[in-house]
Design an enzyme around this catalytic site. Structure first.
Site, mmCIF file in Angstrom:
data_model
loop_
_atom_site.group_PDB
_atom_site.id
_atom_site.type_symbol
_atom_site.label_atom_id
_atom_site.label_comp_id
_atom_site.label_asym_id
_atom_site.label_seq_id
_atom_site.Cartn_x
_atom_site.Cartn_y
_atom_site.Cartn_z
ATOM 1 N N GLY A 128 6.594 -6.370 -0.262
ATOM 2 C CA GLY A 128 5.912 -6.316 1.035
ATOM 3 C C GLY A 128 6.853 -6.705 2.147
ATOM 4 O O GLY A 128 8.068 -6.535 2.040
ATOM 5 N N SER A 129 6.283 -7.255 3.200
ATOM 6 C CA SER A 129 7.062 -7.597 4.393
ATOM 7 C C SER A 129 7.734 -8.956 4.229
ATOM 8 O O SER A 129 7.360 -9.754 3.351
ATOM 9 C CB SER A 129 6.120 -7.654 5.586
ATOM 10 O OG SER A 129 5.194 -8.707 5.385
ATOM 11 N N LYS A 131 -2.909 -8.833 -7.001
ATOM 12 C CA LYS A 131 -3.510 -8.816 -5.665
ATOM 13 C C LYS A 131 -2.826 -7.661 -4.929
ATOM 14 O O LYS A 131 -1.668 -7.742 -4.530
ATOM 15 C CB LYS A 131 -3.245 -10.137 -4.923
ATOM 16 C CG LYS A 131 -3.953 -10.230 -3.576
ATOM 17 C CD LYS A 131 -2.973 -10.060 -2.436
ATOM 18 C CE LYS A 131 -3.647 -10.037 -1.091
ATOM 19 N NZ LYS A 131 -4.215 -8.702 -0.756
ATOM 20 N N GLU A 144 10.620 -8.132 -3.163
ATOM 21 C CA GLU A 144 11.106 -6.804 -2.764
ATOM 22 C C GLU A 144 10.573 -6.576 -1.358
ATOM 23 O O GLU A 144 9.389 -6.267 -1.187
ATOM 24 C CB GLU A 144 10.538 -5.727 -3.710
ATOM 25 C CG GLU A 144 10.972 -5.878 -5.156
ATOM 26 C CD GLU A 144 12.369 -5.345 -5.405
ATOM 27 O OE1 GLU A 144 12.949 -4.722 -4.491
ATOM 28 O OE2 GLU A 144 12.884 -5.568 -6.510
ATOM 29 N N LEU A 145 11.446 -6.758 -0.356
ATOM 30 C CA LEU A 145 10.937 -6.754 1.026
ATOM 31 C C LEU A 145 11.414 -5.527 1.796
ATOM 32 O O LEU A 145 11.796 -4.531 1.215
ATOM 33 C CB LEU A 145 11.336 -8.068 1.700
ATOM 34 C CG LEU A 145 10.929 -9.329 0.908
ATOM 35 C CD1 LEU A 145 11.394 -10.593 1.614
ATOM 36 C CD2 LEU A 145 9.427 -9.373 0.656
ATOM 37 N N CYS A 188 10.321 1.615 2.018
ATOM 38 C CA CYS A 188 11.238 0.502 2.310
ATOM 39 C C CYS A 188 12.664 1.011 2.403
ATOM 40 O O CYS A 188 13.446 0.521 3.212
ATOM 41 C CB CYS A 188 11.117 -0.573 1.238
ATOM 42 S SG CYS A 188 11.234 0.079 -0.434
ATOM 43 N N GLU A 241 12.426 -3.260 11.389
ATOM 44 C CA GLU A 241 12.157 -2.110 10.525
ATOM 45 C C GLU A 241 11.105 -1.233 11.210
ATOM 46 O O GLU A 241 10.013 -1.716 11.518
ATOM 47 C CB GLU A 241 11.630 -2.619 9.179
ATOM 48 C CG GLU A 241 11.286 -1.504 8.204
ATOM 49 C CD GLU A 241 10.642 -2.026 6.915
ATOM 50 O OE1 GLU A 241 9.792 -2.938 6.986
ATOM 51 O OE2 GLU A 241 10.975 -1.492 5.844
ATOM 52 N N TRP A 253 0.795 -1.224 0.000
ATOM 53 C CA TRP A 253 0.000 0.000 0.000
ATOM 54 C C TRP A 253 0.829 1.276 0.000
ATOM 55 O O TRP A 253 0.287 2.360 -0.155
ATOM 56 C CB TRP A 253 -0.902 0.028 1.254
ATOM 57 C CG TRP A 253 -0.108 -0.333 2.488
ATOM 58 C CD1 TRP A 253 -0.028 -1.575 3.061
ATOM 59 C CD2 TRP A 253 0.757 0.508 3.242
ATOM 60 N NE1 TRP A 253 0.844 -1.557 4.130
ATOM 61 C CE2 TRP A 253 1.340 -0.281 4.263
ATOM 62 C CE3 TRP A 253 1.108 1.872 3.161
ATOM 63 C CZ2 TRP A 253 2.250 0.230 5.192
ATOM 64 C CZ3 TRP A 253 2.019 2.369 4.093
ATOM 65 C CH2 TRP A 253 2.572 1.569 5.085
ATOM 66 N N ASN A 254 2.141 1.185 0.233
ATOM 67 C CA ASN A 254 2.845 2.449 0.515
ATOM 68 C C ASN A 254 3.049 3.329 -0.718
ATOM 69 O O ASN A 254 3.146 4.555 -0.585
ATOM 70 C CB ASN A 254 4.146 2.219 1.294
ATOM 71 C CG ASN A 254 5.150 1.378 0.561
ATOM 72 O OD1 ASN A 254 4.811 0.660 -0.368
ATOM 73 N ND2 ASN A 254 6.389 1.451 0.989
HETATM 74 P P1 NAP Z 1 2.647 -7.159 3.726
HETATM 75 O O1 NAP Z 1 1.819 -7.288 4.921
HETATM 76 O O2 NAP Z 1 3.617 -8.258 3.404
HETATM 77 O O3 NAP Z 1 1.662 -6.906 2.499
HETATM 78 C C1 NAP Z 1 2.129 -6.737 1.177
HETATM 79 C C2 NAP Z 1 1.185 -7.437 0.223
HETATM 80 O O4 NAP Z 1 1.283 -8.840 0.454
HETATM 81 C C3 NAP Z 1 -0.299 -7.078 0.460
HETATM 82 O O5 NAP Z 1 -0.958 -7.116 -0.769
HETATM 83 C C4 NAP Z 1 -0.754 -8.215 1.355
HETATM 84 O O6 NAP Z 1 -2.150 -8.406 1.330
HETATM 85 C C5 NAP Z 1 -0.017 -9.365 0.722
HETATM 86 N N1 NAP Z 1 0.157 -10.544 1.562
HETATM 87 C C6 NAP Z 1 0.671 -10.603 2.806
HETATM 88 N N2 NAP Z 1 0.704 -11.891 3.229
HETATM 89 C C7 NAP Z 1 0.214 -12.641 2.212
HETATM 90 C C8 NAP Z 1 -0.019 -14.045 2.044
HETATM 91 N N3 NAP Z 1 0.283 -14.931 2.984
HETATM 92 N N4 NAP Z 1 -0.558 -14.465 0.873
HETATM 93 C C9 NAP Z 1 -0.851 -13.586 -0.098
HETATM 94 N N5 NAP Z 1 -0.669 -12.243 0.005
HETATM 95 C C10 NAP Z 1 -0.126 -11.783 1.146
HETATM 96 O O7 NAP Z 1 3.518 -5.838 3.752
HETATM 97 P P2 NAP Z 1 3.089 -4.421 4.374
HETATM 98 O O8 NAP Z 1 3.579 -4.425 5.758
HETATM 99 O O9 NAP Z 1 1.708 -4.077 4.079
HETATM 100 O O10 NAP Z 1 4.003 -3.495 3.442
HETATM 101 C C11 NAP Z 1 5.068 -2.784 3.893
HETATM 102 C C12 NAP Z 1 6.341 -3.589 3.723
HETATM 103 O O11 NAP Z 1 6.699 -3.588 2.344
HETATM 104 C C13 NAP Z 1 7.503 -2.955 4.433
HETATM 105 O O12 NAP Z 1 8.282 -3.949 5.071
HETATM 106 C C14 NAP Z 1 8.292 -2.304 3.323
HETATM 107 O O13 NAP Z 1 9.641 -2.101 3.616
HETATM 108 C C15 NAP Z 1 8.070 -3.262 2.204
HETATM 109 N N6 NAP Z 1 8.308 -2.648 0.900
HETATM 110 C C16 NAP Z 1 9.372 -3.055 0.165
HETATM 111 C C17 NAP Z 1 9.668 -2.451 -1.047
HETATM 112 C C18 NAP Z 1 10.843 -2.876 -1.883
HETATM 113 O O14 NAP Z 1 10.908 -2.503 -3.032
HETATM 114 N N7 NAP Z 1 11.779 -3.642 -1.336
HETATM 115 C C19 NAP Z 1 8.843 -1.424 -1.522
HETATM 116 C C20 NAP Z 1 7.753 -1.031 -0.743
HETATM 117 C C21 NAP Z 1 7.487 -1.660 0.472
HETATM 118 P P3 NAP Z 1 -3.111 -7.760 2.483
HETATM 119 O O15 NAP Z 1 -3.002 -6.293 2.357
HETATM 120 O O16 NAP Z 1 -4.454 -8.311 2.107
HETATM 121 O O17 NAP Z 1 -2.599 -8.288 3.798
#
Ligand code: NAP
Length: 457
Positions: free
Chosen positions: A208-209, A156, A230-231, A264, A361, A132-133
């Site tokens: 994501g995370s 998704k 990309e975490l 991130c 983080e 979402w960020n």
């Molecule tokens: P998140 O909880 O992992 O969510 C990211 C995406 O993954 C969402 O669409 C989420 O869906 C989905 N998701 C999570 N668990 C899943 C599963 N078991 N099965 C299928 N889909 C799943 O991450 P967040 O905390 O919202 O996002 C922030 C994180 O992203 C931070 O750690 C940030 O550093 C990282 N990030 C990394 C980068 C990069 O380029 N390295 C860029 C931007 C952000 P739901 O929303 O439905 O839970």
């Protein structure tokens, strides 16, 4: 209802969406696979896809503020930052349209025994799981290159920015992309797992995370599907003794407060020579004191709310645990007298290795300041992290700064600047920050079959 826009400035539910049914997901997959086969059989279809991406860039620019407003209402970012995000997505369109023919051209390989070349071919339908960020940017940076390659995509997106995801996919359709090119799914985790396992899906990319990455990559691994991740990051910002202090001060706000600190690659750990610590801390405090929190749609606001109540609660619990674990609170961490999900910019020092947040983080406007005696120690501190996404080195002697940069275990290092993202720069990390790259030619070719053709003499 899982997919909802809850405006984090007003806490009002603005939109709710029904989950996508299993039957609709199957239909989307079938349409996407048909598109893949059609494009693969017709090399001229690249011209159509380039025209769609060109039109997408035009639409993004023409509707800049309206689209930016959707993102601001979904997850709270400042309207000016959201407009910048729309501009960047349009820049991706320009870059990849200009480079697609070159990136997809067959590549000759010299061999003494015959003729060889690599064909650059699409792999098939991809699943994209995005956060979402940066609601548009994250979709754009995987969709645009893969569409040009010929890999249709099932998306998704995060459950708290569904209106942005829908708007982006609608725009792609309006730009002329045929059905199946990009389909937005309001899908559950189980539905995504089943989709990744499906024989017609070729791969999955996730931003994501670490938790989300582990879950999705393990399903992909078990099904022998390619994945890119990309975490998160815990990026070090290493201040060298010869740093230009004026430039340094000007970099603090963009490196830590942009997107309310929810990037991130935000600088999360400032590593400063011990003798400069008081001066640097005062500088950060002065920058943090100047923020104006308020309506993110008001252009005079400089610090947005966090994306959700849950995000604020998580950050608060991390700051509480840091302080309980011995960190010194230098500034901030006071309640904010606004109803949205605001978090006061906060400075923490004296975070020791045994502090519970040492290797976590902190996703919000919290600066952690560490001190060092020798550069060797500073480099070791920068590398003492499970993450390895970005980093910054600040110093006037560029040759020396480059030498320091080369010793940091990270996917990216910026010298004398905070983090940035540009179409031509590969983006990604090492260690628990993930694997694979997005953007640039590297991102373009992650899901390309480098098909060797060898002709014997
Ligand atoms: P998140 O909880 O992992 O969510 C990211 C995406 O993954 C969402 O669409 C989420 O869906 C989905 N998701 C999570 N668990 C899943 C599963 N078991 N099965 C299928 N889909 C799943 O991450 P967040 O905390 O919202 O996002 C922030 C994180 O992203 C931070 O750690 C940030 O550093 C990282 N990030 C990394 C980068 C990069 O380029 N390295 C860029 C931007 C952000 P739901 O929303 O439905 O839970």
């Amino acid at each position: 209802m899982t997919y909802r826009t809850v405006n984090p400035y007003t806490n009002q539910v603005e939109h709710e969406y029904e989950n996508t049914s299993d039957a609709a997901i199957t239909a989307a997959l079938t349409a996407a696979h048909a598109r893949y086969q059609e494009w693969r059989a017709d090399p001229d279809s690249l011209q159509m896809r380039k025209a769609v991406v060109t039109k997408l860039g035009e639409l993004l620019r023409a509707r800049r503020t309206a689209l930016a407003t959707i993102m601001t209402r979904d997850m709270g970012k400042l309207i000016g930052e959201a407009e910048g995000e729309v501009d960047l997505c349009a820049a991706f369109c320009d870059y990849y349209v200009a480079e697609a023919d070159h990136f997809l051209a067959p590549q000759p390989i010299y061999t003494e025994s015959g003729n060889a070349h690599l064909l650059k071919q699409a792999l098939g339908v991809l699943v994209a799981v995005e956060p979402w960020n940066f609601p548009f940017y994250q979709i754009a940076r995987v969709f645009i290159p893969n569409f040009l390659v010929g890999n249709p995509m099932l998306l998704k997106d995060a459950s708290n920015c569904p209106t942005s995801a829908k708007a982006f996919c609608d725009l792609v359709a309006e730009a002329g992309a045929p059905e199946g090119s990009l389909t937005n799914l309001f899908a559950s985790y189980d539905q995504i797992s089943e989709l990744i396992k499906h024989p017609l899906v070729a791969g999955v990319c996730l931003t994501g995370s670490a938790r989300g990455g582990q879950a999705v990559a393990s399903v992909a691994g078990a099904a022998l599907k390619k994945s890119t991740l990309e975490l998160g990051g815990n990026d070090a910002f290493l201040v060298l003794r010869d740093a230009d202090l004026a430039k340094l001060k000007a970099t603090i706000a963009p490196s830590r407060l942009y997107n309310a600190g929810q990037v991130c690659t935000s600088s999360k750990r400032y590593l400063v020579p011990a003798e400069m610590a008081d001066q640097f801390t005062a500088m950060v405090k002065e920058v943090f004191e100047q923020v104006k929190m308020g309506d993110p749609l008001d252009r005079s606001t400089t610090l947005a709310p966090l994306s959700s109540k849950r995000a604020k609660e998580k950050l608060q619990s991390q700051v509480d645990r840091a302080i309980a674990g011995g960190a010194t609170l230098v500034y901030g961490n006071q309640p904010v007298d606004l109803e949205g999900q605001f978090f006061m910019p906060t400075i923490l020092t004296n975070i020791t290795k045994d502090n519970p947040v040492y290797d976590e983080e902190l996703f919000g406007p919290v600066a952690q300041i560490f001190t060092y005696q020798t550069e060797e120690e500073a480099i070791a501190m920068a590398n003492d992290s499970a993450f390895g996404l970005g980093s910054t080195v600040f110093g006037a002697d560029i040759a020396h700064a480059r030498q320091v940069a080369s010793q940091i275990e990270a996917g990216m290092t910026w010298i004398n600047a905070g983090w940035a993202s540009l179409p031509e720069l590969p983006f990604g990390g090492v260690k628990q920050s993930g694997y694979g790259r997005e953007l640039s030619e590297f991102g373009f070719t992650e899901f390309v079959n480098q098909h060797l053709v060898y002709e014997a003499e």
